[in-house]
Enzyme design. Structure first.
Site, PDB file in Angstrom:
ATOM      1  CG  HIS A   1      -2.012  -0.960   1.234  1.00 33.69           C
ATOM      2  ND1 HIS A   1      -2.841  -1.142   0.157  1.00 33.69           N
ATOM      3  CD2 HIS A   1      -2.430  -1.838   2.196  1.00 33.69           C
ATOM      4  CE1 HIS A   1      -3.728  -2.097   0.448  1.00 33.69           C
ATOM      5  NE2 HIS A   1      -3.489  -2.533   1.663  1.00 33.69           N
TER       6      HIS A   1
ATOM      7  CG  ASP B   1      -3.163  -8.092   0.896  1.00 32.45           C
ATOM      8  OD1 ASP B   1      -2.363  -8.344   1.813  1.00 32.45           O
ATOM      9  OD2 ASP B   1      -4.192  -7.401   1.058  1.00 32.45           O
TER      10      ASP B   1
ATOM     11  CG  HIS C   1      -6.894  -5.034   2.093  1.00 32.14           C
ATOM     12  ND1 HIS C   1      -6.267  -5.808   3.051  1.00 32.14           N
ATOM     13  CD2 HIS C   1      -8.146  -4.800   2.543  1.00 32.14           C
ATOM     14  CE1 HIS C   1      -7.111  -6.021   4.053  1.00 32.14           C
ATOM     15  NE2 HIS C   1      -8.249  -5.425   3.766  1.00 32.14           N
TER      16      HIS C   1
ATOM     17  CG  ASP D   1      -5.348  -9.660   3.532  1.00 36.93           C
ATOM     18  OD1 ASP D   1      -5.064 -10.240   2.477  1.00 36.93           O
ATOM     19  OD2 ASP D   1      -4.951  -8.518   3.811  1.00 36.93           O
TER      20      ASP D   1
END
Length: 368
Positions: A142, A179, A181, A267
């Protein structure tokens, strides 16, 4: 050749400061190492412990790494950001971006995390390993060049890629981010770069809320070299494998990279507190097998997985063990204690069919 496994206990000591506390620290109030953040050391430490207990770690080439140096960092991040980050870290910690608190020594932990990713990539490209896994912490996907974000303080994979390119170890790189996200930082760093293909497979509008759309394809010379595959909440094993088979892997095959890096977050697992997906340890093992089969065809089997998110202290170790065992071609298995329960909770045929229709639309939009 063996599978390289890069880790360092000091990465587990990275702390988030006082992010979630209302009580003053000190006296009889014991601080948590994570500072109350979901991104805490136990998911990673327990993965390392599980490798020890099953004996899989004895089949790996276990190594450490030096921190990513300033020259490595400056290929991705502006000097002003690095200077501010280090000064705040030295002064006791704080927060420079969004959801990225850190305690004293946060800069050193982040540099070490990026160093593990870098050396794992170098080890594979130099032929020391067939493939490798970097147990990096804090995560990196990120982090924007000048703005840390979502627990990520330095862009681990981007730093590794740019370091390898700088010394001529590779030219074309594919980054596959599974991931849950969106990998907005990696996307932003390489958005105009035609020699780095970024593919992000994520839950739609989870985090960040305003990135990860199919329409974001890159810009300038990099147009067409970024692909987002946003999946609806509730997507499970079948949809993840279909998204890989129908979109992600064909894009990578056509790109013909020198190496494939996996932004390896766990996740999307069914019992993760920060997502609403239904992947399992078997999902991650099967996706790893898909990548390895492709890598054998297009880049001499060169695959490097770099640990990102995953916030279930109990389940992340089993997902990670499944990936690492697959990378190593090992029969040493950590039996998934949730396998039967999660198999019974997979989406029904109607929802899978709905997801298939979405994948068809995405294939058309991405020109696959």
């Amino acid at each position: 050749m063996t599978t390289g496994f890069y880790w360092d206990e000091r990465c587990f000591w990275h702390a988030g400061g006082n992010y979630a506390f209302t009580l003053p620290l000190g006296g009889l109030v014991q601080p948590l190492a994570s500072g109350g953040l979901p991104e805490n050391p136990e998911t990673k430490r327990r993965l390392k412990n599980l490798l020890e207990v099953t004996g899989l770690i004895r089949e790996l080439d276990v190594r450490g790494a030096a921190p990513a140096g300033e020259a490595d960092q400056l290929r991705v991040h502006p000097r002003d950001y690095i200077t501010r980050f280090k000064a705040m870290s030295d002064a006791g910690g704080g927060e420079l971006g969004l959801r990225t608190p850190f305690a004293k020594g946060g800069y050193e932990a982040a540099a070490l995390s990026a160093g593990l990713a870098k050396q794992a990539l170098f080890g594979v490209l130099r032929g020391d390993h067939a493939n490798a896994y970097a147990l990096s912490r804090p995560p990196g996907h990120h982090c924007l060049p000048d703005f840390p974000n979502g627990f990520c303080l330095l862009a681990n994979i981007a730093i590794a890629v740019q370091a390898a390119r700088a010394v001529g170890l590779c030219e074309r790189v594919a980054v596959l981010d599974w991931d849950v996200h969106h990998g907005n930082g990696t996307e932003a760093i390489f958005y105009e770069d035609p020699d780095v293909l970024t593919v992000s497979l994520h839950q739609e509008r989870n985090y960040p809320l305003d990135t990860g759309e199919v329409s974001a394809r890159g810009a300038g010379r990099g147009e067409g070299f970024n692909a987002n595959i946003p999946l609806p909440p509730g997507a499970g094993h079948a949809t993840y494998l279909a998204a890989m088979e129908r979109i992600a892997l064909p894009l990578i095959r056509d790109f013909k990279p020198d190496v494939i890096l996996i932004a390896c977050g766990f996740d999307a697992a069914a019992i993760d507190p920060l997502s609403r997906m239904l992947a399992t340890a078997e999902t991650f093992r099967a996706m790893t097998a898909q990548v390895m089969d492709l890598a054998g065809d297009v880049c001499g089997g060169r695959v490097v997985a770099v640990h990102e998110g995953g916030y279930s202290e109990v389940y992340v170790p089993f997902c990670g063990h499944a990936v690492i065992a697959e990378l190593a071609g090992s029969g040493t298995i950590a039996e998934d204690p949730m396998a039967e329960t999660l198999a019974a909770r997979q989406p029904g045929a109607r929802f899978v069919a709905y997801c298939d229709s979405l994948l068809k639309e995405m294939r058309e939009a991405l020109g696959v």
